[in-house]
Design an enzyme around this catalytic site. Structure first.
Site, short mmCIF file in Angstrom:
data_model
loop_
_atom_site.label_atom_id
_atom_site.label_comp_id
_atom_site.label_asym_id
_atom_site.label_seq_id
_atom_site.Cartn_x
_atom_site.Cartn_y
_atom_site.Cartn_z
N GLU A 182 71.96 79.17 111.13
CA GLU A 182 72.69 79.69 112.29
C GLU A 182 72.80 78.65 113.41
O GLU A 182 72.17 78.76 114.46
CB GLU A 182 72.06 81.00 112.75
CG GLU A 182 72.23 82.05 111.66
CD GLU A 182 71.48 83.35 111.92
OE1 GLU A 182 71.13 83.63 113.07
OE2 GLU A 182 71.24 84.09 110.94
N HIS A 227 69.84 100.34 106.20
CA HIS A 227 69.40 99.10 106.85
C HIS A 227 67.92 98.88 106.68
O HIS A 227 67.11 99.79 106.93
CB HIS A 227 69.75 99.13 108.35
CG HIS A 227 69.42 97.85 109.04
ND1 HIS A 227 68.51 97.75 110.06
CD2 HIS A 227 69.89 96.59 108.82
CE1 HIS A 227 68.42 96.48 110.44
NE2 HIS A 227 69.24 95.77 109.72
N HIS A 228 67.57 97.68 106.24
CA HIS A 228 66.17 97.28 106.10
C HIS A 228 65.97 95.93 106.76
O HIS A 228 66.35 94.90 106.21
CB HIS A 228 65.80 97.11 104.62
CG HIS A 228 65.71 98.40 103.86
ND1 HIS A 228 65.83 98.46 102.49
CD2 HIS A 228 65.51 99.68 104.28
CE1 HIS A 228 65.70 99.72 102.09
NE2 HIS A 228 65.52 100.48 103.16
N GLU A 229 65.38 95.91 107.93
CA GLU A 229 65.00 94.64 108.56
C GLU A 229 63.55 94.37 108.17
O GLU A 229 62.68 95.18 108.43
CB GLU A 229 65.14 94.74 110.09
CG GLU A 229 64.64 93.51 110.83
CD GLU A 229 65.32 92.22 110.37
OE1 GLU A 229 66.54 92.13 110.51
OE2 GLU A 229 64.62 91.33 109.84
N GLU A 245 70.30 86.92 107.22
CA GLU A 245 69.32 85.83 107.12
C GLU A 245 69.03 85.56 105.63
O GLU A 245 67.90 85.61 105.16
CB GLU A 245 68.00 86.14 107.87
CG GLU A 245 68.20 86.36 109.34
CD GLU A 245 68.80 87.72 109.66
OE1 GLU A 245 69.77 87.77 110.44
OE2 GLU A 245 68.31 88.73 109.12
N GLU A 295 77.34 88.27 116.41
CA GLU A 295 76.22 88.64 117.29
C GLU A 295 75.90 87.55 118.32
O GLU A 295 75.45 87.85 119.41
CB GLU A 295 74.98 88.95 116.45
CG GLU A 295 74.54 87.77 115.58
CD GLU A 295 73.34 88.11 114.67
OE1 GLU A 295 72.99 89.27 114.54
OE2 GLU A 295 72.77 87.16 114.11
C1 NOJ Z 1 69.93 90.04 112.46
C2 NOJ Z 1 71.19 90.56 111.86
O1 NOJ Z 1 72.10 89.51 111.60
C3 NOJ Z 1 71.77 91.56 112.82
O2 NOJ Z 1 73.04 91.98 112.37
C4 NOJ Z 1 70.82 92.70 112.97
O3 NOJ Z 1 71.31 93.60 113.91
C5 NOJ Z 1 69.44 92.22 113.41
N1 NOJ Z 1 69.00 91.14 112.60
C6 NOJ Z 1 68.41 93.33 113.33
O4 NOJ Z 1 68.14 93.62 111.99
#
Ligand code: NOJ
Ligand code: CA
Length: 683
Positions: A181, A383-385, A464, A488
């Site tokens: 990035e 969604h899975h962060e 990522e 973003e």
């Molecule tokens: C980075 C992601 O690119 C973004 O789209 C997301 O909102 C945040 N991480 C939180 O998971």
């Protein structure tokens, strides 16, 4: 041994020179050449030096001078010095294959292959397999089983790209904290240090070249390290302990790729990366669904909502219903909901170990929302962060995907927010190790998520990610990914994406595959036109992104109220499809501008997207791509006469006009502006 082996040598345009009649391998020097089907691109391989080497010519132009080939191991002798050509084979393939979804439906794969076996006096062997297409070259290392090389650790790869001249290059730095990035740099080749691929350059003769890789599976990604002058060397991303690849024979590397084109648009029209990937391994993939989505997302990025719990929590049942209603009203396929699960409170960047992937926050009623969405004909997008805590994720992945499957979720956006080199995993002995996003460990980890998802007919959009190497051909549920600065950054990046950014992406990042950029911001300046954080484009350019930056899933990223206050412009987002039968780049220069035309899959309409960097521009194109036997209505969304991204980004002209094939169109784009056109086929 050489004599018997050499009987297997049938090359297409091979020049085989035996220097002496001695029977030891080292007494021979051999040079083999393989050319593209159109004969313009040629690779020559020789063992007539200290190391095996290859060179590349494009017509009269030397692209690469003699460049080393070789592998270095922890406990074996180096595969390079003293290795001589011991056998070779050729083959030609000319096929067409079909994509289940994509930027085009049919892809032609036409190449000449030359596989060369190298052997040293101790009897070690390796093969380098070259495939030469009209649009570029792929080559990879293949090591067969051998009694001494059951388990191997690769500590370095010696592949060079010895460019014959200095060149203008576009790149992002590699092995940095921010993964992929970064804002793209434009410098001379002789000025770079270590860069990611796709790495794009333009030679003084105007030839465009991009180095990348294809089909990266169970191997480390490589970055490019500049050595003396204009020579680059592959630099494999290491494990935590410095080893690059841990494997056992037989093994093969990913394909090292060199795309070559007469001009910038030639790179955009290349199918090399997909052609070097294996066919679909998932069987029937009719459950992979391209489409458009909205979501509880931008509100967090512009600080109106939070991922974590509290007054500003975004992912509430009520708010999600509002988005489902909006999606249903305008025919979107999905609603992404971020921040629905326990674990976001506190500093989520560093809290990866506490994420639950099955436990919703108390104010988010997952079963009720899944049902509500279903009634409305919309799907929740999961969604899975992970925040890079991949062991925590892996421990829950079965349950987490099972839950989503039960809830009718067909697509999950995953996230691996962690600094480069700081992916956290717990090894078999309970020891915490830190890995890179593009090392061998993570290459396997990302693929594990794809395979687990596929078992449940779920598609994955990885943020990522590891860079794309065309694996969507083999695993079509790997539907999109991030892997560059997306929208973003305009909300909070310091600095945000400059006007040039999306004029560089098509020629660099996008050569690797689809990107979930999340276009379509309508309120371009939430903090005012002159605040640092704003979108540095015109409104028309936001529409153009849907055609320019290919992805089978596209987000309408802004807040519903911003769309509903500009319905005429929103119309384009509602109309534009995300699955195409044809795509072609019509015009462009790297970092300056680009124009694409694409035809909707299963329909007769065409779409055009054009955008420019910080310079206003007029581009002439011809509508030759349209069907000659039809009349079309052109629905044009273009920058107004006085539009410019900085002071007047919203001025836009929307008009309709009849058009036929073969007409000339003048595309007028403002500073950091763009144009989006639907060519609606008339009955
Ligand atoms: C980075 C992601 O690119 C973004 O789209 C997301 O909102 C945040 N991480 C939180 O998971
Ligand atoms: Ca520029």
């Amino acid at each position: 041994m050489f004599n018997t082996r050499s009987s297997r040598l049938f090359t297409l345009s091979a020049v085989s020179i035996a220097l002496t009649g001695l029977s030891t391998i080292s007494a021979y020097a051999e040079t083999l050449t393989v050319s593209s089907p159109d004969k313009r691109l040629a690779v020559t391989v020789t063992d007539d030096n200290d190391n095996p080497q290859y060179s590349v010519h494009f017509g009269q132009e030397t692209i690469l001078n003699a460049s080393r080939l070789g592998l270095n191991f922890k406990t074996l002798p180096e595969f390079g010095p003293d290795f001589k050509i011991s056998a070779s084979w050729t083959e030609t393939q000319n096929d067409t294959w079909e994509q289940p979804w994509g930027e085009k439906q049919y892809i032609r794969s036409h190449y000449n292959e030359l596989a060369i076996e190298f052997e040293n006096p101790q009897g070690y062997e390796f093969i380098v397999r070259f495939r030469v297409f009209d649009d570029g070259i792929g080559f990879r290392y293949e090591v067969s089983p051998h009694k001494n090389i059951a388990q191997v650790e690769i500590v370095d790869e010696e592949t060079e790209f010895a460019f014959a001249t200095d060149a203008t290059t576009w790149w992002i730095p590699a092995r940095g904290w921010n993964r992929y990035e970064y804002i793209y740099e434009t410098t001379q080749l002789s000025e770079i240090d270590r860069v990611h691929t796709p790495f794009t350059l333009k030679t003084p003769a105007g030839t465009h070249v991009a180095i990348h890789e294809a089909a990266l599976v169970d191997y480390a990604a490589f970055t490019l390290d500049r050595r003396r002058g204009t020579t680059l060397k592959t630099d494999l991303t290491p494990w935590y302990d410095g080893i690059k690849v841990k494997t056992s024979a037989p093994f093969k590397s990913s394909w090292r790729t060199i795309q070559v084109a007469d001009d910038a648009t030639g790179l955009l029209n290349s199918d090399l990366i997909l052609n070097l990937n294996e066919p679909n391994k998932l069987g029937d993939v009719s459950w992979v669904e391209p489409g458009k989505y909205v979501g509880i997302w931008w509100a967090m990025h512009v600080n109106e909502k939070t991922w974590g719990s509290g007054d500003k929590h975004g992912a509430t049942t009520e708010e999600t219903k509002r988005y489902i209603d909006f999606a249903a009203k305008y025919n979107f396929d999905g609603v992404l909901v971020e921040g629905w699960n326990e674990g976001w409170d506190g500093s989520w960047f560093h809290n990866g170990d506490v994420f639950s992937f099955t436990q919703p926050y108390p104010d988010f009623d997952l079963p009720a929302l899944a049902q509500y969405a279903q009634q409305k004909g919309v799907r929740l997008v999961g969604h899975h962060e992970t925040s890079g805590s991949v062991s925590n994720y892996r421990n829950q992945i079965q349950d987490a995907y099972d839950l989503y499957e039960k809830m009718g979720v067909r697509q999950i956006k995953t996230g691996y927010v962690a600094d480069g080199g700081d992916i956290k995993r717990v090894d078999d002995n309970g020891v915490v190790r830190h890995e890179w996003h593009d090392g061998q460990f993570m290459a396997n980890e990302y693929l594990h998520s794809i395979l687990e998802a596929a078992k449940r007919k779920i598609s994955i959009n990885t943020h990522e990610p590891i860079k794309d190497t065309g694996l969507r051909r083999t695993y079509p549920n790997w539907i999109s990914r991030e892997g560059a600065r997306g929208q973003e950054f305009n909300a909070w990046g310091s600095p945000p994406n400059p006007p040039e950014h999306t004029a560089v992406l098509p020629y660099t990042r996008m050569l690797s595959g689809p990107m979930d950029f999340t276009p379509g911001i309508f309120n371009l300046a939430p903090y005012g036109l002159h605040a640092e954080n704003r979108v540095q484009t015109t409104l028309a350019k936001q529409l153009a992104l849907y055609v320019v930056l290919y992805s089978p899933i596209q987000m309408a990223a802004d807040l519903p109220r911003h769309y509903e206050s500009n319905m005429p412009a929103f119309r384009f987002i509602l109309d534009v499809p995300t699955d195409w039968s044809h795509s072609m780049a019509l015009a462009g220069e790297v970092g300056d501008y680009v124009v694409f035309a694409r035809k909707e899959r299963g329909a007769e309409d065409w779409y055009l997207g054009g955008l420019t960097d910080e310079n206003a521009r007029v581009v002439e194109i011809s509508t030759d791509f349209l069907d000659k036997n039809r009349l079309y209505e052109m629905q044009v969304y273009q920058d107004g006469a006085r539009a410019d991204w900085l002071n007047n980004p919203y001025e836009m002209e929307i008009y309709r006009k009849p058009v036929r094939a073969g007409q000339k169109l003048t595309l007028r784009m403002a500073k950091s502006g763009g144009v989006a056109i639907r060519f609606k086929a008339q009955k």
